[in-house]
Design an enzyme around this catalytic site. Sequence first.
Site, short mmCIF file in Angstrom:
data_model
loop_
_atom_site.label_atom_id
_atom_site.label_comp_id
_atom_site.label_asym_id
_atom_site.label_seq_id
_atom_site.Cartn_x
_atom_site.Cartn_y
_atom_site.Cartn_z
N CYS A 2 12.22 -11.24 -5.09
CA CYS A 2 12.31 -12.67 -4.80
C CYS A 2 13.59 -13.03 -4.02
O CYS A 2 14.61 -12.39 -4.18
CB CYS A 2 12.33 -13.46 -6.10
SG CYS A 2 11.03 -13.00 -7.23
N ARG A 27 12.85 -9.15 2.01
CA ARG A 27 12.93 -8.69 0.62
C ARG A 27 11.53 -8.46 0.03
O ARG A 27 11.40 -7.83 -1.00
CB ARG A 27 13.69 -9.73 -0.22
CG ARG A 27 15.13 -9.87 0.18
CD ARG A 27 15.78 -11.04 -0.51
NE ARG A 27 15.94 -10.85 -1.94
CZ ARG A 27 16.96 -10.23 -2.50
NH1 ARG A 27 17.92 -9.73 -1.75
NH2 ARG A 27 17.05 -10.11 -3.80
N TRP A 75 8.13 -12.59 -5.43
CA TRP A 75 7.48 -11.27 -5.45
C TRP A 75 6.97 -11.12 -6.88
O TRP A 75 7.76 -10.97 -7.82
CB TRP A 75 8.51 -10.20 -5.10
CG TRP A 75 7.94 -8.85 -4.85
CD1 TRP A 75 7.42 -8.39 -3.67
CD2 TRP A 75 7.86 -7.76 -5.77
NE1 TRP A 75 7.02 -7.08 -3.82
CE2 TRP A 75 7.27 -6.67 -5.09
CE3 TRP A 75 8.23 -7.57 -7.11
CZ2 TRP A 75 7.04 -5.43 -5.69
CZ3 TRP A 75 8.00 -6.36 -7.71
CH2 TRP A 75 7.41 -5.30 -7.00
N ASN A 99 15.02 -14.95 -9.75
CA ASN A 99 14.78 -13.58 -9.31
C ASN A 99 15.14 -12.69 -10.48
O ASN A 99 16.25 -12.79 -11.01
CB ASN A 99 15.66 -13.27 -8.08
CG ASN A 99 15.60 -11.81 -7.69
OD1 ASN A 99 14.63 -11.11 -7.98
ND2 ASN A 99 16.63 -11.34 -7.00
N GLY A 100 14.22 -11.84 -10.92
CA GLY A 100 14.53 -10.95 -12.03
C GLY A 100 13.42 -10.98 -13.07
O GLY A 100 12.31 -11.45 -12.78
N GLU A 479 11.24 12.40 3.39
CA GLU A 479 11.53 11.08 3.94
C GLU A 479 10.52 10.72 5.02
O GLU A 479 10.04 9.59 5.11
CB GLU A 479 12.97 11.05 4.45
CG GLU A 479 13.41 9.76 5.12
CD GLU A 479 13.22 8.52 4.28
OE1 GLU A 479 12.95 8.61 3.07
OE2 GLU A 479 13.30 7.41 4.86
N LYS A 483 8.13 7.42 4.90
CA LYS A 483 8.13 6.43 5.99
C LYS A 483 6.71 6.11 6.42
O LYS A 483 6.32 4.97 6.55
CB LYS A 483 8.88 6.94 7.21
CG LYS A 483 10.36 6.82 7.34
CD LYS A 483 10.98 5.48 7.28
CE LYS A 483 11.01 4.88 5.93
NZ LYS A 483 11.99 5.10 4.98
N GLU A 486 4.50 4.32 3.60
CA GLU A 486 4.85 2.96 3.19
C GLU A 486 4.51 1.92 4.25
O GLU A 486 4.19 0.79 3.92
CB GLU A 486 6.31 2.85 2.71
CG GLU A 486 7.37 3.06 3.75
CD GLU A 486 8.80 2.96 3.18
OE1 GLU A 486 9.00 2.34 2.13
OE2 GLU A 486 9.72 3.51 3.82
N HIS A 502 -0.32 27.71 -3.06
CA HIS A 502 -0.48 27.68 -4.52
C HIS A 502 -1.31 26.47 -4.96
O HIS A 502 -1.18 26.02 -6.10
CB HIS A 502 0.90 27.70 -5.19
CG HIS A 502 1.65 28.95 -4.87
ND1 HIS A 502 1.29 30.18 -5.36
CD2 HIS A 502 2.72 29.17 -4.05
CE1 HIS A 502 2.12 31.11 -4.87
NE2 HIS A 502 2.98 30.52 -4.07
N LYS A 602 12.41 -4.88 -0.31
CA LYS A 602 13.57 -4.19 0.24
C LYS A 602 14.54 -3.82 -0.87
O LYS A 602 15.12 -2.73 -0.87
CB LYS A 602 14.26 -5.10 1.26
CG LYS A 602 15.49 -4.50 1.92
CD LYS A 602 15.08 -3.46 2.93
CE LYS A 602 16.25 -2.73 3.53
NZ LYS A 602 15.83 -1.44 4.09
C1 G6P Z 1 13.05 0.02 -2.18
C2 G6P Z 1 13.07 0.00 -0.67
C3 G6P Z 1 13.38 1.38 -0.14
C4 G6P Z 1 14.69 1.89 -0.72
C5 G6P Z 1 14.67 1.85 -2.26
C6 G6P Z 1 16.06 2.08 -2.83
O1 G6P Z 1 11.96 0.74 -2.63
O2 G6P Z 1 11.83 -0.44 -0.17
O3 G6P Z 1 13.51 1.33 1.27
O4 G6P Z 1 14.92 3.19 -0.30
O5 G6P Z 1 14.26 0.57 -2.71
O6 G6P Z 1 16.88 1.01 -2.44
P1 G6P Z 1 18.44 1.06 -2.37
O7 G6P Z 1 18.85 -0.32 -1.95
O8 G6P Z 1 18.92 1.41 -3.74
O9 G6P Z 1 18.81 2.10 -1.38
#
Ligand code: G6P
Length: 607
Positions: A2, A27, A75, A99-100, A479, A483, A486, A502, A602
């Site tokens: 949020c 966010r 959110w 938020n929370g 990674e 990417k 997501e 395996h 985010k």
């Molecule tokens: C969320 C974001 C990711 C990020 C992860 C950790 O899932 O979408 O992009 O890698 O959180 O976030 P941080 O702010 O701790 O790196």
Amino acid sequence: MCGIVGYVGEKDCADILISALSKLEYRGYDSAGIAVFENGKIQVEKTKGRLKDLEEKLKAGHKPVGHCGIGHTRWATHGEPSDINSHPHGNKRVSVVHNGIIENYIKLKAFLIKKGYEFISETDTEIVAKLLDYYYKGNPVETIAHVISEVEGSYGLGIVFADFPDKVFAVRKDSPLIIGAGENENFIASDVPAILKYTRDYYLLEQNEIAVITKDNIEIFDIHGSTIEKELQHANWDEEAAEKGGYEHFMLKEIHEQPTALKTTITPRVMENMPFLEECGITSDMLNRFQKIYIVACGTAMHAGVVGKYVIEKLARIEVTVDIASEFRYREPVLTENDLVILISQSGETADTKAVLRLAKESHVTTLSIVNVKGSSIARESDFVIYTHAGPEISVASTKAYSVQLSIMYLFAFQLAYAKGEISKERCSELTKMLTNIPTLIEKTLEVEAQCQYVASKLVNADSLLYIGRGLDYALSMEGSLKLKEISYIHSEAYAAGELKHGTISLVTKTMNIIAVATQDKLFDKTISNVKEVKARGARVILVCKEGVEMTEDVADYMVHVPKVEDDILMPLITAVPLQLIAYYTSVLRGCDVDKPRNLAKSVTVE
Ligand code: G6P
């Protein structure tokens, strides 16, 4: 997660709230709303959907006109995205954005129902609003202090009381909030980009501090009502840094910002071609003390940790364990005083990572955080912090933050290896020099963009993908795979190439697409053998390798060549770029919302 904003000033409040919320869209959210004082009364407008849906609703219906109010992008956690569950919540006397997560909301709800309150939404936030109403006897700060003493969980709250139509109140615990200080106007916000159009000055609200803002005053109190003096912070980047600057998406802009972000992060940490982390308090004596390192993080940051593990173990010969924060915190890890816990986090606010930091501190273990957002909770609470200087990262899919996290992993590994006598000064200096040259090499690597776009056009209808590699290539593949999945919503998995046979190779048929990463000379032939195995089963193979490598079509259908670094250990920094670009263009071609992928946030400030 949020986004919260609040405004008191002379301008049109609804417009400012919506514009500020638009800077927090990254966010992640599914509904939006505002509460504005109009003729002394709280007017709430909210809707499921995007900010443009809220704007349309205001245009078609009633847009409250006033100069003081709060706004929110939600959110969903408790209750589906709907008009009713959208924030603000409350009644005629008080209105709240949150938020929370309120953990003891069931107990509090039962209490309030007994007192005669009725609930219309499924949210935990409505409980806070009703609790504020219940305890309110005319003094908002006292009321807020009382309520937060009863509430368990995490919260960033923006609050307005009908009796105070020129004031916005705010409080936070484990969810970020800043207080923006403007001229004849003040703000509250979840993050700095929300206020940059109006001011670059702000205060960081600490745990359980209560802020009261009017048009020309900001006061901050502790829970006992005593005033707190705070240092004014200044954002050293402007609104433009948080804008797209001509790029179609933030993600593409951020991919292209990597050379600069790396330069800004690496340069102050290098002195006479040697790593220089002393300014962050990290000395050789201190480093020599550690016998085991835990790297703990979530998502992309965790993947930076996996590369870090390979590099630290190889160079410094010290055991490193990488953990997902949400697992680590509950797995009762064996921590001793000779351990070092490294937390990596772009936002510095990720709930699980923060919980691990606190767990480590309770166990008296030294903590070092690698964080991008200045003054964030993780940065402030850890024993040592190394800031990455990526600037604001807006796209949910992390790119430049990952690269700068990697660069710190390398500098740390070099310094540690040298401190432990595992590498000579010459070798340390040679590696450090190579690292400082990486930004220039990345500029060159970005020239593969068109090739990546072409590869993406071949993946656009894929159902599933495997990323394979060995060693550092495998660490990077994790990674690359994240990417892609997501932002393009194509299922994908990273697999250690040697492990394929395996089990997973049974999935490989002619409908399977494989991205093979092979940049490590020592492992190259072995990876190519695995590539041949999947090719023999009909898979379509995209091979990412160093320039100069050539393969026939019976090995790879497409190849992406990246520049060489003198030492393979640094290749992940280079190879990350094509993997990011392939994910980006696949998402674009599939028509996905690149910067704001569905269901993702985010900054994940709840567990
Ligand atoms: C969320 C974001 C990711 C990020 C992860 C950790 O899932 O979408 O992009 O890698 O959180 O976030 P941080 O702010 O701790 O790196």
